[in-house]
Design an enzyme around this catalytic site. Sequence first.
Site, PDB file in Angstrom:
ATOM      1  N   ARG A 100     -14.032  -4.803 -11.812  1.00 42.23           N
ATOM      2  CA  ARG A 100     -13.280  -3.954 -12.727  1.00 42.23           C
ATOM      3  C   ARG A 100     -13.545  -4.363 -14.167  1.00 42.23           C
ATOM      4  O   ARG A 100     -13.484  -5.548 -14.494  1.00 42.23           O
ATOM      5  CB  ARG A 100     -11.787  -4.103 -12.432  1.00 42.23           C
TER       6      ARG A 100
ATOM      7  N   HIS B 238      -5.468   2.483 -10.754  1.00 45.98           N
ATOM      8  CA  HIS B 238      -4.317   2.891 -11.579  1.00 45.98           C
ATOM      9  C   HIS B 238      -4.413   2.315 -12.996  1.00 45.98           C
ATOM     10  O   HIS B 238      -3.440   2.369 -13.740  1.00 45.98           O
ATOM     11  CB  HIS B 238      -3.022   2.421 -10.917  1.00 45.98           C
TER      12      HIS B 238
ATOM     13  N   LYS C  40     -14.798  -0.445  -5.703  1.00 41.74           N
ATOM     14  CA  LYS C  40     -14.210  -0.985  -4.478  1.00 41.74           C
ATOM     15  C   LYS C  40     -15.279  -0.877  -3.399  1.00 41.74           C
ATOM     16  O   LYS C  40     -15.925   0.169  -3.279  1.00 41.74           O
ATOM     17  CB  LYS C  40     -12.958  -0.196  -4.078  1.00 41.74           C
TER      18      LYS C  40
ATOM     19  N   ASP D 299      -6.535   6.775  -7.465  1.00 38.73           N
ATOM     20  CA  ASP D 299      -7.654   6.983  -6.541  1.00 38.73           C
ATOM     21  C   ASP D 299      -7.202   7.318  -5.127  1.00 38.73           C
ATOM     22  O   ASP D 299      -8.011   7.370  -4.205  1.00 38.73           O
ATOM     23  CB  ASP D 299      -8.604   5.779  -6.542  1.00 38.73           C
TER      24      ASP D 299
ATOM     25  N   ASP E  54      -5.269   5.802  -2.791  1.00 38.22           N
ATOM     26  CA  ASP E  54      -5.093   4.896  -1.647  1.00 38.22           C
ATOM     27  C   ASP E  54      -3.675   4.332  -1.546  1.00 38.22           C
ATOM     28  O   ASP E  54      -3.386   3.540  -0.652  1.00 38.22           O
ATOM     29  CB  ASP E  54      -6.158   3.776  -1.631  1.00 38.22           C
TER      30      ASP E  54
ATOM     31  N   THR F  53      -0.729 -11.413  -0.240  1.00 35.72           N
ATOM     32  CA  THR F  53      -0.908 -10.143  -0.939  1.00 35.72           C
ATOM     33  C   THR F  53      -2.394  -9.911  -1.240  1.00 35.72           C
ATOM     34  O   THR F  53      -3.118 -10.855  -1.540  1.00 35.72           O
ATOM     35  CB  THR F  53      -0.104 -10.176  -2.258  1.00 35.72           C
TER      36      THR F  53
ATOM     37  N   GLU G  25       1.586  -3.280   2.295  1.00 37.65           N
ATOM     38  CA  GLU G  25       1.885  -4.115   1.135  1.00 37.65           C
ATOM     39  C   GLU G  25       2.948  -3.446   0.268  1.00 37.65           C
ATOM     40  O   GLU G  25       2.983  -2.222   0.161  1.00 37.65           O
ATOM     41  CB  GLU G  25       0.638  -4.267   0.263  1.00 37.65           C
ATOM     42  N   MET G  26       3.725  -4.272  -0.397  1.00 43.98           N
ATOM     43  CA  MET G  26       4.731  -3.784  -1.336  1.00 43.98           C
ATOM     44  C   MET G  26       4.113  -2.873  -2.401  1.00 43.98           C
ATOM     45  O   MET G  26       4.745  -1.953  -2.906  1.00 43.98           O
ATOM     46  CB  MET G  26       5.403  -4.998  -2.000  1.00 43.98           C
ATOM     47  N   SER G  27       2.857  -3.100  -2.735  1.00 43.37           N
ATOM     48  CA  SER G  27       2.200  -2.319  -3.789  1.00 43.37           C
ATOM     49  C   SER G  27       1.949  -0.872  -3.382  1.00 43.37           C
ATOM     50  O   SER G  27       1.665  -0.022  -4.218  1.00 43.37           O
ATOM     51  CB  SER G  27       0.866  -2.973  -4.161  1.00 43.37           C
TER      52      SER G  27
ATOM     53  N   HIS H  91      -0.219  -0.040  -0.531  1.00 40.77           N
ATOM     54  CA  HIS H  91      -1.349   0.070   0.406  1.00 40.77           C
ATOM     55  C   HIS H  91      -0.799  -0.022   1.833  1.00 40.77           C
ATOM     56  O   HIS H  91      -0.214  -1.034   2.207  1.00 40.77           O
ATOM     57  CB  HIS H  91      -2.355  -1.069   0.182  1.00 40.77           C
TER      58      HIS H  91
END
Length: 460
Positions: free
Chosen positions: A15, A104, A113, A241, A243, A303, A322-324, A326
């Site tokens: 990135r 994001h 990715k 994106d 996901d 994580t 995941e909390m995020s 995903h």
Amino acid sequence: MVSLSKTIFKAYDIRGIIGKTLDAGVARQIGQAFGQAALAKGERTVVIGRDGRLSGPELAAALAQGLQAAGVDVIDLGVVATPMVYFGTHALDARSGIMVTGSHNPPDYNGFKMVLAGEAIHGDAITSLYQRIVDHDGASAATPGSYRTHDIRAAYLERIIGDVKLARPIKIAVDCGNGVAGAFAGDLYRGMGCEVIELFCDVDGNFPNHHPDPAHPENLQDLIRCLRETDAEIGLAFDGDGDRLGVVTKDGQIIYPDRQMMLFAADVLTRHPGQQILFDVKCTRHLAPYIAKSGGQPLMYKTGHSLVKAKLRETGAPLGGEMSGHIFFKDRWYGFDDGLYAGARLLEILTREADPSALLNALPQSDSTPELHLELKEGENVALMDKLRSDAVFPGHEQIITIDGLRVEYADGFGLARSSNTTPVIVMRFEAETPEALARIQAQFKSVILAAKPDAVLPF
């Protein structure tokens, strides 16, 4: 020409900022290095795609040139959501793929990715690409790889619509924040039998309305307003994106992914009784008992979407999250994170209910904080976590979990501090049964952090 910087090679992806650390020249080098790595694993073909960012076309073209220079054949899917590239590595004759996406991040970011020979690469596998570029002599393969385009849209939509079935018609609102999911979400859910109100579904890399990141409440306000003012029953939101999934109820409650996981786990366990269900250290303390009550074995893990994917493969678990945001379905799907697919599976569950919002709002929850970030200088986060692990004392705790940072469990809540894998930050999260307990746990963390680093500027 931007010179190659090791800083863009992150824990889970590559990135950088366009014109500063990333440009077409760097993209070409990454393509060639990845192509060489693919050939070393016996792979001859790589699937590529890009999101709606303005820098995408130039980076994707250069990436393809690099891959071809390595002698690898390229299948270009064009503008797609990240999970559609992952889908391509299952549906096409290719097990490797690269998505050009800034996810994001702000509009001037972009990145890659990657899936190599069926595995999402992370850590050393990403750093080794940097080393390949540094060591490369500049030569190209004697026979360059071929290039062709492929439209995977219909196959992807048909695969989901053919499998995920609604119990009844439902009207939903979908907010894509001008990210690439907007090109597919409306058609997907209409194809399943939904009536869809579309918010910001025109793909625009300037993100003119709000940032495409459903993890932050400020980005969900338009969706909350839409549900209040229309007869839509539920709201789905996606990141840039596609996901990750965000969910909002009719009455404006945000159902964070760790609570979404409760419904997904209960559903998946009806087909896979007794199996492990995977979740990361940031998730609510209510998730593990919910999984156990539903007949599964809760498994807390580190994580990081690539790390969770690898653990999913190792354990054979039918679901991870995941909390995020995903969410990884191996049950009826391929084990990769896909916000659009997770939204479809959620609608399948919710349409069995007369009042979907009541089902979602009834899921157990406590007082909790969002992710809090302690900003530090490069390298300080790792040193601080080492010091906390060796010196910190937490009076009254019941258990300390150290698989990823420190998650300190109490009878009435938990506190978490972990080092980010991508930025010089300590990520923190707190949850408790009462506001008083939340304040007590935060105060304890504040005192141990300040004891280890007196000049730390805490976000609480």
